[in-house]
Design an enzyme around this catalytic site. Structure first.
Site, PDB file in Angstrom:
ATOM      1  N   CYS A 168       0.811  -1.226   0.000  1.00 56.40           N
ATOM      2  CA  CYS A 168       0.000   0.000   0.000  1.00 56.40           C
ATOM      3  C   CYS A 168       0.846   1.279   0.000  1.00 56.40           C
ATOM      4  CB  CYS A 168      -0.959   0.010   1.180  1.00 56.40           C
ATOM      5  SG  CYS A 168      -2.151  -1.340   1.099  1.00 56.40           S
ATOM      6  N   HIS A 179      -3.125   7.628   1.926  1.00 52.72           N
ATOM      7  CA  HIS A 179      -3.544   6.295   1.489  1.00 52.72           C
ATOM      8  C   HIS A 179      -4.949   6.057   2.047  1.00 52.72           C
ATOM      9  CE1 HIS A 179      -3.878   2.150   0.719  1.00 52.72           C
ATOM     10  NE2 HIS A 179      -3.625   1.740   1.951  1.00 52.72           N
ATOM     11  N   ASN A 205     -10.013   0.250  -0.077  1.00 51.70           N
ATOM     12  CA  ASN A 205      -8.554   0.316  -0.090  1.00 51.70           C
ATOM     13  C   ASN A 205      -8.056  -0.298  -1.400  1.00 51.70           C
ATOM     14  OD1 ASN A 205      -5.813  -0.019   0.267  1.00 51.70           O
ATOM     15  ND2 ASN A 205      -5.972  -0.841   2.349  1.00 51.70           N
TER      16      ASN A 205
HETATM   17  N1  COA Z   1     -18.391  -7.276   9.794  1.00 46.82           N
HETATM   18  C1  COA Z   1     -18.748  -7.480  11.072  1.00 46.82           C
HETATM   19  N2  COA Z   1     -17.873  -7.732  12.054  1.00 46.82           N
HETATM   20  C2  COA Z   1     -16.573  -7.770  11.733  1.00 46.82           C
HETATM   21  C3  COA Z   1     -16.122  -7.567  10.419  1.00 46.82           C
HETATM   22  C4  COA Z   1     -17.086  -7.309   9.429  1.00 46.82           C
HETATM   23  N3  COA Z   1     -16.763  -7.099   8.142  1.00 46.82           N
HETATM   24  N4  COA Z   1     -14.778  -7.668  10.418  1.00 46.82           N
HETATM   25  C5  COA Z   1     -14.400  -7.928  11.671  1.00 46.82           C
HETATM   26  N5  COA Z   1     -15.478  -8.001  12.477  1.00 46.82           N
HETATM   27  C6  COA Z   1     -15.523  -8.278  13.901  1.00 46.82           C
HETATM   28  C7  COA Z   1     -14.352  -9.070  14.385  1.00 46.82           C
HETATM   29  O1  COA Z   1     -14.534 -10.447  14.101  1.00 46.82           O
HETATM   30  C8  COA Z   1     -14.381  -8.792  15.863  1.00 46.82           C
HETATM   31  O2  COA Z   1     -15.355  -9.620  16.460  1.00 46.82           O
HETATM   32  P1  COA Z   1     -15.106 -10.315  17.894  1.00 46.82           P
HETATM   33  O3  COA Z   1     -14.920  -9.155  18.829  1.00 46.82           O
HETATM   34  O4  COA Z   1     -16.341 -11.081  18.077  1.00 46.82           O
HETATM   35  O5  COA Z   1     -13.862 -11.118  17.705  1.00 46.82           O
HETATM   36  C9  COA Z   1     -14.887  -7.350  15.935  1.00 46.82           C
HETATM   37  O6  COA Z   1     -15.463  -7.077  14.651  1.00 46.82           O
HETATM   38  C10 COA Z   1     -13.816  -6.345  16.248  1.00 46.82           C
HETATM   39  O7  COA Z   1     -12.668  -6.670  15.464  1.00 46.82           O
HETATM   40  P2  COA Z   1     -11.430  -5.708  15.414  1.00 46.82           P
HETATM   41  O8  COA Z   1     -10.458  -6.272  14.432  1.00 46.82           O
HETATM   42  O9  COA Z   1     -10.950  -5.421  16.790  1.00 46.82           O
HETATM   43  O10 COA Z   1     -12.160  -4.417  14.841  1.00 46.82           O
HETATM   44  P3  COA Z   1     -11.546  -3.018  14.513  1.00 46.82           P
HETATM   45  O11 COA Z   1     -12.338  -1.955  15.153  1.00 46.82           O
HETATM   46  O12 COA Z   1     -10.067  -3.012  14.701  1.00 46.82           O
HETATM   47  O13 COA Z   1     -11.849  -2.892  12.949  1.00 46.82           O
HETATM   48  C11 COA Z   1     -10.658  -3.154  10.897  1.00 46.82           C
HETATM   49  C12 COA Z   1     -11.345  -3.849  12.061  1.00 46.82           C
HETATM   50  C13 COA Z   1     -10.070  -4.204   9.988  1.00 46.82           C
HETATM   51  C14 COA Z   1     -11.682  -2.316  10.176  1.00 46.82           C
HETATM   52  C15 COA Z   1      -9.562  -2.238  11.450  1.00 46.82           C
HETATM   53  O14 COA Z   1      -8.743  -2.949  12.332  1.00 46.82           O
HETATM   54  C16 COA Z   1      -8.711  -1.653  10.386  1.00 46.82           C
HETATM   55  O15 COA Z   1      -9.173  -0.908   9.557  1.00 46.82           O
HETATM   56  N6  COA Z   1      -7.411  -1.919  10.431  1.00 46.82           N
HETATM   57  C17 COA Z   1      -6.484  -1.417   9.474  1.00 46.82           C
HETATM   58  C18 COA Z   1      -6.639  -2.226   8.267  1.00 46.82           C
HETATM   59  C19 COA Z   1      -6.036  -1.584   7.107  1.00 46.82           C
HETATM   60  O16 COA Z   1      -6.400  -0.506   6.752  1.00 46.82           O
HETATM   61  N7  COA Z   1      -5.115  -2.294   6.495  1.00 46.82           N
HETATM   62  C20 COA Z   1      -4.506  -1.919   5.312  1.00 46.82           C
HETATM   63  C21 COA Z   1      -3.417  -0.989   5.610  1.00 46.82           C
HETATM   64  S1  COA Z   1      -2.568  -0.810   4.134  1.00 46.82           S
END
Ligand code: COA
Length: 324
Positions: A114, A251, A281
């Site tokens: 990315c 980004h 993304n």
């Molecule tokens: N729909 C519903 N629930 C979802 C889900 C979805 N699409 N994806 C994950 N969850 C759930 C998880 O399973 C977790 O459930 P649990 O508590 O029962 O285990 C809960 O949501 C919280 O997960 P968590 O990973 O802590 O959520 P978060 O607030 O961190 O959000 C992301 C998840 C992926 C959106 C976030 O971590 C993120 O954006 N991270 C950066 C990712 C990114 O941008 N990467 C690329 C960089 S180049």
């Protein structure tokens, strides 16, 4: 006099198929509401069967050439930032080179996930300022839909396909921050973080393309910390600070990361180009897509000071300060 890499043209291309969040609701335990509130994403584009990264990249490159009023033969080099090349080799950059009718010069891929566009832009700027090339096309193009695990709700809802491109041209500047063009770059990587974001296949391991795996909350933590840091570092190298910034073009991974970074940089959201709601993304394509859309919307204007910042698998991260 200082040779600067100045943007002469910009363009983008998105696949025709738009996939709203609601399409994931029927097959996964997720909701439009969850995706919107946790990521800011409302829809993304997915490439059609047979539509490749180099097809998207070539369309964006043609748009950037038209915007610049140049022909493919005017380019000395083409750099493509991608992690989803058409084939293992040759590079997708050489495929774009062929598709746009560029028969001279040289083309190569840059792989920094990315952060790829920022790395490619820094390379292009170095080629220009060292006199090795006068005009360089920098493309970011991806088909992440091909490496997603559509049974993993925590990753498959986040990514999309697309391409953006800029044409850079050498111009003499005074060597001050008033110059147009790339003013400073700041690049980093740290391979100890490989497990946080990777694809579980590859030529010399599984002989397959593999699927994307991510520890989202860990990546989130690193992003918020590292993006503001690198943006500040690049501004400092240019002798500037946050108050000088007209636009952050980040980004586009997650609206919460974008907002947190802007807040750490003390730049109001009115001065941030946001496209994540429409594209998801798109990895290395996200910044050039946002530059092109931001220009189209009338946000980015000649003379504006822009900070681009990105983080991706590796981890890799960095930023570029550029006067448009
Ligand atoms: N729909 C519903 N629930 C979802 C889900 C979805 N699409 N994806 C994950 N969850 C759930 C998880 O399973 C977790 O459930 P649990 O508590 O029962 O285990 C809960 O949501 C919280 O997960 P968590 O990973 O802590 O959520 P978060 O607030 O961190 O959000 C992301 C998840 C992926 C959106 C976030 O971590 C993120 O954006 N991270 C950066 C990712 C990114 O941008 N990467 C690329 C960089 S180049």
């Amino acid at each position: 006099m200082t040779l600067r890499a100045v943007v002469r043209g910009v363009g983008h291309h998105l696949p025709a198929r738009v996939v709203p969040n609601s399409e994931f609701e029927s097959r996964l335990d997720t909701s439009d509401e969850w995706i919107r509130t946790r990521t800011g994403i409302e829809r993304r584009h997915f490439a059609a069967e047979g539509e490749t990264t180099s097809d998207l990249g070539a369309a964006a490159a043609r748009a950037a050439l038209a915007d610049a009023g140049l022909a493919a033969g005017d380019l000395d080099a083409l750099i493509l930032a991608t992690s989803t090349a058409d084939l293992t080799f040759p590079s997708a950059a050489t495929m774009i080179q062929d598709k746009i009718g560029m028969t001279g010069g040289f083309a190569f891929d840059v792989q920094a996930v990315c952060a790829g566009f920022v790395f490619a832009l820094a390379n292009a700027s170095a080629l220009i300022s060292s006199g090795q090339a006068r005009r360089v096309m920098v493309v970011g193009a991806e088909t992440f839909s091909r490496i997603l695990d559509f049974d993993d709700r925590s990753t498959c809802v986040l990514f999309g396909d697309g391409a953006g491109a800029v044409v850079l041209e050498a111009a003499e500047g005074e060597g001050t921050a008033r110059d147009r063009g790339v003013l400073a770059t700041d690049l980093h990587s740290d391979g100890r973080y490989r497990e946080l974001l990777y694809v579980d296949g590859g030529v010399s391991t599984t002989r397959t393309a593999g699927q994307l795996r991510m520890q989202g909350n860990q990546v989130f933590r690193h992003a918020v910390e590292k993006l503001a840091e690198t943006a500040h570092a690049a501004l400092e190298k240019a002798g500037l600070n946050s108050g000088d910034v007209d636009w952050i073009v980040p980004h586009q991974a997650n609206l919460r990361i974008i907002t947190a970074t802007a807040s750490r940089m003390q730049v109001p959201m009115e001065r941030v180009v946001v496209t994540v709601q429409d594209h998801g993304n798109t990895s290395a394509a996200s910044i050039p897509l946002a530059l092109s859309v931001g220009r189209e919307r009338g946000q980015i204007k000649r003379g504006d000071l822009i900070v681009m910042e990105a983080i991706g698998g590796g981890l890799t991260w960095g930023s570029v300060v550029l006067r448009w």
